[in-house]
Scaffold this active site. Structure first.
Site, PDB file in Angstrom:
ATOM      1  N   CYS A 163       0.824  -1.211   0.000  1.00 13.31           N
ATOM      2  CA  CYS A 163       0.000   0.000   0.000  1.00 13.31           C
ATOM      3  C   CYS A 163       0.861   1.265   0.000  1.00 13.31           C
ATOM      4  O   CYS A 163       1.962   1.287   0.534  1.00 13.31           O
ATOM      5  CB  CYS A 163      -0.890   0.041   1.227  1.00 13.31           C
ATOM      6  SG  CYS A 163      -1.918  -1.403   1.384  1.00 13.31           S
TER       7      CYS A 163
ATOM      8  N   ARG B 251       5.299   0.228  -5.900  1.00 13.11           N
ATOM      9  CA  ARG B 251       5.243  -0.553  -4.666  1.00 13.11           C
ATOM     10  C   ARG B 251       4.367  -1.780  -4.824  1.00 13.11           C
ATOM     11  O   ARG B 251       4.424  -2.703  -4.015  1.00 13.11           O
ATOM     12  CB  ARG B 251       4.695   0.316  -3.526  1.00 13.11           C
ATOM     13  CG  ARG B 251       5.570   1.502  -3.195  1.00 13.11           C
ATOM     14  CD  ARG B 251       4.846   2.474  -2.323  1.00 13.11           C
ATOM     15  NE  ARG B 251       4.738   2.044  -0.956  1.00 13.11           N
ATOM     16  CZ  ARG B 251       5.584   2.378   0.018  1.00 13.11           C
ATOM     17  NH1 ARG B 251       6.607   3.146  -0.260  1.00 13.11           N
ATOM     18  NH2 ARG B 251       5.415   1.965   1.244  1.00 13.11           N
TER      19      ARG B 251
ATOM     20  N   TRP C 124      -2.824  -2.908  -1.672  1.00 11.19           N
ATOM     21  CA  TRP C 124      -2.312  -4.253  -1.976  1.00 11.19           C
ATOM     22  C   TRP C 124      -3.047  -5.162  -0.997  1.00 11.19           C
ATOM     23  O   TRP C 124      -2.798  -5.107   0.205  1.00 11.19           O
ATOM     24  CB  TRP C 124      -0.802  -4.264  -1.755  1.00 11.19           C
ATOM     25  CG  TRP C 124      -0.082  -5.484  -2.239  1.00 11.19           C
ATOM     26  CD1 TRP C 124       0.369  -5.726  -3.506  1.00 11.19           C
ATOM     27  CD2 TRP C 124       0.322  -6.615  -1.452  1.00 11.19           C
ATOM     28  NE1 TRP C 124       1.011  -6.933  -3.555  1.00 11.19           N
ATOM     29  CE2 TRP C 124       0.995  -7.503  -2.316  1.00 11.19           C
ATOM     30  CE3 TRP C 124       0.165  -6.976  -0.111  1.00 11.19           C
ATOM     31  CZ2 TRP C 124       1.514  -8.706  -1.888  1.00 11.19           C
ATOM     32  CZ3 TRP C 124       0.682  -8.188   0.314  1.00 11.19           C
ATOM     33  CH2 TRP C 124       1.353  -9.043  -0.568  1.00 11.19           C
TER      34      TRP C 124
ATOM     35  N   GLY D 149      -0.667  -0.377   6.544  1.00 11.68           N
ATOM     36  CA  GLY D 149      -0.362  -1.174   7.733  1.00 11.68           C
ATOM     37  C   GLY D 149      -1.511  -2.130   8.008  1.00 11.68           C
ATOM     38  O   GLY D 149      -2.383  -2.339   7.166  1.00 11.68           O
TER      39      GLY D 149
ATOM     40  N   LYS E 242      16.315 -12.973 -10.559  1.00 13.89           N
ATOM     41  CA  LYS E 242      15.920 -11.971 -11.563  1.00 13.89           C
ATOM     42  C   LYS E 242      15.095 -12.646 -12.647  1.00 13.89           C
ATOM     43  O   LYS E 242      14.060 -12.147 -13.057  1.00 13.89           O
ATOM     44  CB  LYS E 242      17.151 -11.364 -12.207  1.00 13.89           C
ATOM     45  CG  LYS E 242      17.731 -10.046 -11.927  1.00 13.89           C
ATOM     46  CD  LYS E 242      17.135  -8.963 -11.162  1.00 13.89           C
ATOM     47  CE  LYS E 242      16.380  -9.258  -9.948  1.00 13.89           C
ATOM     48  NZ  LYS E 242      16.859  -8.749  -8.693  1.00 13.89           N
TER      49      LYS E 242
ATOM     50  N   GLU F 225      11.500 -13.813 -11.405  1.00 20.88           N
ATOM     51  CA  GLU F 225      10.516 -12.798 -11.015  1.00 20.88           C
ATOM     52  C   GLU F 225       9.985 -11.992 -12.189  1.00 20.88           C
ATOM     53  O   GLU F 225       8.844 -11.557 -12.154  1.00 20.88           O
ATOM     54  CB  GLU F 225      11.058 -11.878  -9.907  1.00 20.88           C
ATOM     55  CG  GLU F 225      12.094 -10.874 -10.322  1.00 20.88           C
ATOM     56  CD  GLU F 225      12.432  -9.889  -9.194  1.00 20.88           C
ATOM     57  OE1 GLU F 225      13.605  -9.534  -9.084  1.00 20.88           O
ATOM     58  OE2 GLU F 225      11.532  -9.480  -8.453  1.00 20.88           O
TER      59      GLU F 225
ATOM     60  N   HIS G 222      24.254 -33.596  -6.144  1.00 21.35           N
ATOM     61  CA  HIS G 222      23.613 -34.099  -4.917  1.00 21.35           C
ATOM     62  C   HIS G 222      22.093 -34.046  -5.009  1.00 21.35           C
ATOM     63  O   HIS G 222      21.413 -34.021  -3.986  1.00 21.35           O
ATOM     64  CB  HIS G 222      24.107 -33.293  -3.707  1.00 21.35           C
ATOM     65  CG  HIS G 222      25.584 -33.415  -3.508  1.00 21.35           C
ATOM     66  ND1 HIS G 222      26.193 -34.580  -3.104  1.00 21.35           N
ATOM     67  CD2 HIS G 222      26.584 -32.515  -3.704  1.00 21.35           C
ATOM     68  CE1 HIS G 222      27.502 -34.399  -3.044  1.00 21.35           C
ATOM     69  NE2 HIS G 222      27.761 -33.142  -3.414  1.00 21.35           N
TER      70      HIS G 222
ATOM     71  N   LYS H 184       7.219  -3.910  -4.530  1.00 28.56           N
ATOM     72  CA  LYS H 184       8.599  -3.442  -4.371  1.00 28.56           C
ATOM     73  C   LYS H 184       8.981  -3.379  -2.897  1.00 28.56           C
ATOM     74  O   LYS H 184      10.072  -3.751  -2.505  1.00 28.56           O
ATOM     75  CB  LYS H 184       8.712  -2.049  -5.003  1.00 28.56           C
ATOM     76  CG  LYS H 184      10.083  -1.425  -4.901  1.00 28.56           C
ATOM     77  CD  LYS H 184      11.034  -2.056  -5.866  1.00 28.56           C
ATOM     78  CE  LYS H 184      12.408  -1.422  -5.862  1.00 28.56           C
ATOM     79  NZ  LYS H 184      13.388  -2.296  -6.539  1.00 28.56           N
TER      80      LYS H 184
HETATM   81  O1  M6R Z   1      13.943  -3.310   0.048  1.00 37.81           O
HETATM   82  P1  M6R Z   1      14.652  -4.600   0.333  1.00 37.81           P
HETATM   83  O2  M6R Z   1      16.022  -4.632  -0.217  1.00 37.81           O
HETATM   84  O3  M6R Z   1      14.618  -4.954   1.779  1.00 37.81           O
HETATM   85  O4  M6R Z   1      13.791  -5.711  -0.396  1.00 37.81           O
HETATM   86  C1  M6R Z   1      14.059  -7.068  -0.185  1.00 37.81           C
HETATM   87  C2  M6R Z   1      13.472  -7.910  -1.292  1.00 37.81           C
HETATM   88  O5  M6R Z   1      12.078  -7.837  -1.256  1.00 37.81           O
HETATM   89  C3  M6R Z   1      13.967  -7.444  -2.664  1.00 37.81           C
HETATM   90  O6  M6R Z   1      15.358  -7.439  -2.706  1.00 37.81           O
HETATM   91  C4  M6R Z   1      13.432  -8.348  -3.787  1.00 37.81           C
HETATM   92  O7  M6R Z   1      13.936  -9.637  -3.653  1.00 37.81           O
HETATM   93  C5  M6R Z   1      13.827  -7.748  -5.118  1.00 37.81           C
HETATM   94  N1  M6R Z   1      12.922  -6.691  -5.468  1.00 37.81           N
HETATM   95  C6  M6R Z   1      13.894  -8.733  -6.214  1.00 37.81           C
HETATM   96  O8  M6R Z   1      14.361  -8.149  -7.384  1.00 37.81           O
END
Ligand code: M6R
Length: 579
Positions: free
Chosen positions: A2, A27, A70, A97, A456, A459, A475, A574
């Protein structure tokens, strides 16, 4: 997740809020809404993309609030979108929140005759305010805050008034202080177009903004808060001619790498506690955890300081050694798992650091020492330049602690990053784009780089991809290998090379096609690879960082070929502000 925006000034609030919500799109959201006062409260809510509804918003007034949702409590729908009003429609609220005790509050409110329209936790807030409101909005809001359990950043407006009342506990909220205008937002990006002067509200703050100015309270007492300056520029949050933010941000990496090296150098004095540590624990999630694993390899091998990386969401299950240094790493500084891990570390008596890209973010208020990466705003959900910035920060920390052992590698990266960005990945895209599973492998420093490459890829292209230490394949994962399962390998001259070559042969013997990122002129690696992507001849440490950029490009171009929503991949946000 959000995002909230509020505006009070001389412009049309609905327009400012819509622009602000577009800035917060990155976000992640599924629905959105705005409300203005003029002098009645008018509300607009919609599901889907903000840009699609932009022309449908005709709310008037110079005071308003907005929200991107969200979904947590209740499905994504117009009814569940914010803002919410009370029974009379005279009070409107947006909220970030989670109100943990909302069910009990709602039951009580219903018993007292209030009617609810949504499944959300937020809707209790306007009804609680309604019961206390007798003309002074600030007083009414301050009376209901003690009833709320959980995390919130809220903005409240009321019919016939020209004011916004805001409160924060556990969720970020920034107040932009312009010339005869004020902008509230979850982060600095929606504020940049109006002012760079900002106040990062603290937990427990209640802010009242009217045309006459702003006052911030803790309880009943007015408090002073420092006015900070946003370092970012409005141009930083535009695509600037690139097809996607992700591509633009990737091309910013050479500059970001150097800026971050300088940022750490300027803060060298703060590193003595890491240098003196008996051991270091790093907590982080996702990409930040992968960058942290690069740090762990470097700390152990170059500085001889035992360093472990614990996923932030798992940290509570690990005891922290006494007097340990705990470093929380997060681009946004707002990741709930990482915040909660750092709080636990602090309670256990650890010396706390954070490495973050966002000035004034929540982590910076918890950590004793903050080290800033200088990546600038990252809009694309897929982290690219923030990863490179974190790696730069870690390399410089190790360089300083070790008395210059990484100087050469840092210089090589600075020199050759632009070349790595120009790499040709087209044949590799052809080889991987129709696969349903990809394996990424590397050894030593190339292992976290492989994990990051796989993250990468999955996602943004939605192809299942996993990163493995190359030695681990035999393994278990070998069972997956076939001509339908391409393997992407980072194989650079240096300590890991000979055994990496053996691993490549083992993989080949099981018919899996190979994309190999190697060093220019490496005939052996080129011969075994189905697609060979050459990097300039640099040290192994520098080479793996250049390889990470190639892996970003491979993921990006594959996603573009598959037609996915590159900057806003499905189901992701994000800034992940729930645990
Ligand atoms: O803002 P942050 O670095 O704490 O975010 C952590 C993860 O959510 C973030 O690195 C996520 O894995 C990436 N956006 C992936 O590309």
């Amino acid at each position: 997740m959000c995002g909230i925006v509020g505006y009070l000034g001389y412009r049309q609030a609905a327009e400012v809020c819509m622009e602000g919500l577009l800035r917060l799109e990155y976000r992640g959201y599924d629905s959105f809404g705005i409300a203005t006062v003029s002098p009645e409260i008018a509300v607009f809510k919609e599901t889907g993309k903000i840009s699609a509804a932009k022309d449908a918003v005709h709310l008037k007034g110079t005071c308003g609030i907005g929200h991107t949702r969200w979904a947590t409590h209740g499905v994504p729908s117009r009814t569940n979108a914010h803002p919410f009003t009370d029974c009379t429609g005279k009070i409107a609220v947006v909220h970030n929140g989670i109100i943990e005790n909302y069910a009990a509050l709602k039951r009580d409110l219903e018993k007292r005759g209030h009617t609810f329209v949504s499944e959300t936790d937020t809707e209790v807030i306007p009804h609680l305010i309604e019961e206390k409101y007798t003309g002074n909005l600030r007083e009414a809001v301050s009376k209901i805050l003690p009833l709320l359990e959980g995390a919130y950043a809220i903005l409240v407006i009321a019919e016939g008034t020209e004011e916004i009342v805001a409160a924060r506990k556990g969720s970020p909220l920034v107040l932009g202080v312009g010339d005869r205008e004020y902008v509230f937002a979850s982060d600095g990006l929606p504020i940049l177009d109006y002012t760079r002067k900002v106040i990062y509200l603290e937990d427990g703050d209640l802010a009242e903004v009217t045309p006459a100015g702003y006052t911030i309270y803790q309880g009943k007492k007015p408090v002073e808060r420092k006015v900070a300056t946003l370092e970012w520029d409005a141009a930083d949050v535009r695509k600037g001619g690139f097809a996607h933010y992700m591509l633009k941000e990737m091309y910013e990496q050479p500059e970001v790498f150097s800026n971050t090296i300088n940022s750490i150098t300027e803060n060298a004095a703060a590193l003595c506690r890491i240098r003196e540590a008996r051991s270091v624990t790093v907590v982080a999630c996702g990409t930040s955890a992968n960058a942290s694993t690069v740090f762990a390899y470097l700390m152990e091998s170059v500085c001889g300081i035992p360093t472990r990386v614990v996923l932030a969401s798992e940290f509570k299950y690990f005891p922290t050694p006494k007097n340990d240094v705990v470093i929380a790493v997060s681009q946004s500084g707002e990741t709930a798992d990482t915040i909660s891990a750092l709080k636990i570390a602090k309670e256990r008596g650890a010396k706390t650091f954070c490495v973050t890209n966002v000035l004034g973010s929540s982590l910076t208020r918890i950590a004793e020492t903050t080290l800033y990466t200088r990546a600038g705003p990252e809009v694309s959900v897929a982290a690219t330049k923030s990863f490179t910035a974190q790696v730069a920060a870690f390399m410089e920390i190790v360089n300083i602690i070790s008395g210059g052992m990484l100087k050469k590698a840092v210089a090589e990266i600075q020199r050759y990053l632009p070349e790595a960005l120009d790499c040709d990945v087209e044949s590799a895209v052809e080889l991987v784009k129709d696969a349903s599973t990809l394996l990424y492998v590397g050894r030593g420093l190339s292992y976290p780089i492989s994990m990051e490459g796989a993250l990468k890829m999955k996602e943004i292209s939605y192809i299942h991809a996993e990163g493995y230490a190359a030695g681990e394949l035999k393994h278990g994962p070998f069972a997956l290998l076939s001509k339908e399962t391409p393997v992407v390998a980072v194989c650079l001259p240096g300590s890991t090379y000979p055994v990496m070559m053996s691993n490549l042969k083992e993989i080949k013997a099981r018919s899996a096609p190979e994309v190999v990122i190697g060093c220019v002129g490496d005939i052996d690696a080129e011969e075994i690879a189905d697609v060979f992507i050459p990097l300039p001849k640099v040290s192994e440490t520098a080479g793996v960082i250049l390889a990470s950029v190639v892996l970003q490009m491979l993921a990006y171009k594959t996603a573009v070929a598959l037609g996915t929503d590159v900057d806003m991949p499905r189901n992701l946000a994000k800034s992940v502000t729930v645990e």
